[in-house]
Design a protein around this motif. Structure first.
Motif, mmCIF file in Angstrom:
data_model
loop_
_atom_site.group_PDB
_atom_site.id
_atom_site.type_symbol
_atom_site.label_atom_id
_atom_site.label_comp_id
_atom_site.label_asym_id
_atom_site.label_seq_id
_atom_site.Cartn_x
_atom_site.Cartn_y
_atom_site.Cartn_z
ATOM 1 N N LYS A 126 40.096 51.257 49.346
ATOM 2 C CA LYS A 126 41.062 51.130 48.244
ATOM 3 C C LYS A 126 40.650 52.011 47.072
ATOM 4 O O LYS A 126 41.498 52.521 46.341
ATOM 5 N N LYS A 136 40.290 43.733 44.062
ATOM 6 C CA LYS A 136 40.460 44.143 45.462
ATOM 7 C C LYS A 136 39.132 44.647 46.024
ATOM 8 O O LYS A 136 38.550 45.589 45.479
ATOM 9 N N VAL A 149 42.347 40.873 48.649
ATOM 10 C CA VAL A 149 43.036 41.014 47.364
ATOM 11 C C VAL A 149 43.188 39.641 46.718
ATOM 12 O O VAL A 149 43.727 38.733 47.333
#
Ligand code: AMP
Ligand code: GLY
Length: 423
Positions: free
Chosen positions: A103, A143, A153
């Motif tokens: 991410k 996250k 998340v």
């Protein structure tokens, strides 16, 4: 043509079902597959976490084309290894799959290429989180950096909760294994849309839009899951918005990845929040979504093999996928207890009657076929999927089919599509 599909969920059942409708496909093998897929393809066992085992299956089967469904084999570099061997394979390389597997990579990439997304900070220690948190207002989103099967998340109502969540991610207490990086992110409000595009490293072509229902409870409450249902209707985004998303999000991602030396081929799944400030990317997946794929492929009229081959051969700009107008929906039935612990091995009945409902396909997610009986074998068990002229009609068909299916503790949401019905 002989096609090998890697994976064993509802998404792969839908892909196998679509492949079986292609006049050019003569044989489909699925590894590992599941009870439902076994009706349409020869299923062979494989450990999806083990690259050598995956490669052994490909060598033994020697398919003309391999389709990789889930993120885990992509993260291991299965596509890279098959390409190195000169084999035809659909999906992104390990470097291109970083858009999903990290991410932090995805956020920094979006910043480099000015792709709209929530404000964020990447942190590698609790001290960094404490420092960065001053830049955010509650609620905020924490996250984990790496793959977490939808559990990485957490939406935090207070900064204290965010600090605790961050500590849990670094220690491994939250996800079972520790992560060394996390993303702190501004909380966005709006309607979520799953916008999937087919990519060949240079060009993009949109699939029909979908919306997922990630929470376990009705009214979008309770814990996040892999997805409890999805629907597809063109009303989710109009043509003007679709073109905007292609120009400002999908094409810049593909151009950016190519410029950075990791051309993106396969399905790019843009998880979007339609905010008052405009559409923003929540996440990328580098594969078909589950259960969006079940709903989306119910609307595909053209040959899915053409789409896969266009991606591999760089012909996406010349390919026209044909879609059935109207709407489709996939409603997931899950085991009692999911997304927490649940029992497996419970007999599933009523599948024959469900199959008689016109316009419905039941795609299996976690099932096993044992001595002629279907047994539950996962948290998400199956998805009743229907296409019709309107969403209301598709919902009625899918719920009718689900009503005939039984296993101990069967659970499904009764409000799938509720947001669209308000549009
Ligand atoms: P992701 O895996 O990043 O898609 O996150 C899972 C879900 O968390 C999304 O589908 C959203 O419902 C929610 N979510 C993620 N990021 C945000 C955000 N910045 N603001 C609000 N909700 C979010
Ligand atoms: N439905 C969301 C996903 O496949 O990750």
């Amino acid at each position: 043509m002989k096609v090998l599909v890697i994976g064993g969920g509802g998404r792969e059942h839908a892909i196998v079902w679509a492949l079986r409708r292609s006049a050019r496909v003569t044989e489909v093998v699925c590894a590992p597959g599941n009870g439902g897929i076994a009706q349409l393809a020869r299923c062979v066992p494989v450990n999806q976490k083990d690259l050598d085992d995956l490669l052994q299956v490909v060598s033994a089967e020697n398919p003309d084309l391999t389709i990789v469904g889930p993120e885990l084999p992509l993260s291991l570099g299965l596509v890279d290894e098959l390409e190195r061997r000169g084999l035809r394979v659909f999906g992104p390389t390990q470097a291109a799959a970083q858009l999903e597997t990290s991410k932090a990579f995805a956020k920094e990439f979006m910043q480099r290429h000015r792709i709209p997304t929530a404000h964020y900070a990447v942190c590698t220690s609790e001290a960094e989180v404490k420092q960065a948190i001053g830049l955010f207002h509650a609620p905020l989103v924490v996250k984990a950096d790496g793959l977490a099967a939808g559990k990485g998340v957490v939406i935090c109502q207070t900064k204290e909760e965010a600090l605790e969540t961050a500590a849990g991610i670094f220690s491994g207490k939250l996800l079972g294994s520790a992560d060394t990086k996390l993303v702190l992110e501004e909380f966005l409000e709006g309607e979520e849309v799953s916008f999937l595009v087919l990519c060949d490293g240079k060009h993009v072509a949109p699939l029909v839009p979908a919306q997922d229902h990630k929470r376990i409870g009705e009214g979008d409450t309770g814990l996040n899951t892999g997805g409890m249902g999805a629907y597809s209707t063109d009303q989710l985004i109009d043509n003007q918005m679709r073109d905007w998303l292609l120009t400002h999000i999908a094409q810049p991602v593909v151009d950016g990845m190519a410029a950075e030396g990791a051309p993106f081929r396969g399905i790019l799944y843009c998880g979007l929040m339609m905010t008052p400030r405009g559409p923003m990317v929540l996440e990328f997946n580098t594969r078909f979504g589950d259960p969006e794929t079940q709903a989306v492929l119910m609307r595909l009229e053209s040959d899915i093999l053409d789409a896969f081959e266009a991606s591999i051969d760089g012909r996406v700009s010349e390919t026209q996928m044909q879609w059935r107008p109207g709407a489709s929906v996939c409603i997931i039935a899950s085991s009692a207890g999911y997304p927490g612990s649940f029992r497996s091995g419970l007999e599933i009945t009523g599948l024959d009657r469900a199959a008689e409902v016109a316009g419905v396909q039941v795609f299996h997610s976690g099932t096993a076929l044992v001595e002629g009986k279907y047994l539950t074998a996962g948290g998400r068990v199956l998805g009743a999927t229907a296409a019709a002229e309107s969403l209301q009609q598709a919902l009625a068909l899918a719920y009718e089919a689900l009503g005939t299916i039984h296993f101990d503790g069967i659970y499904y949401r009764h409000d799938i599509g509720h947001r669209a019905l308000k549009l």
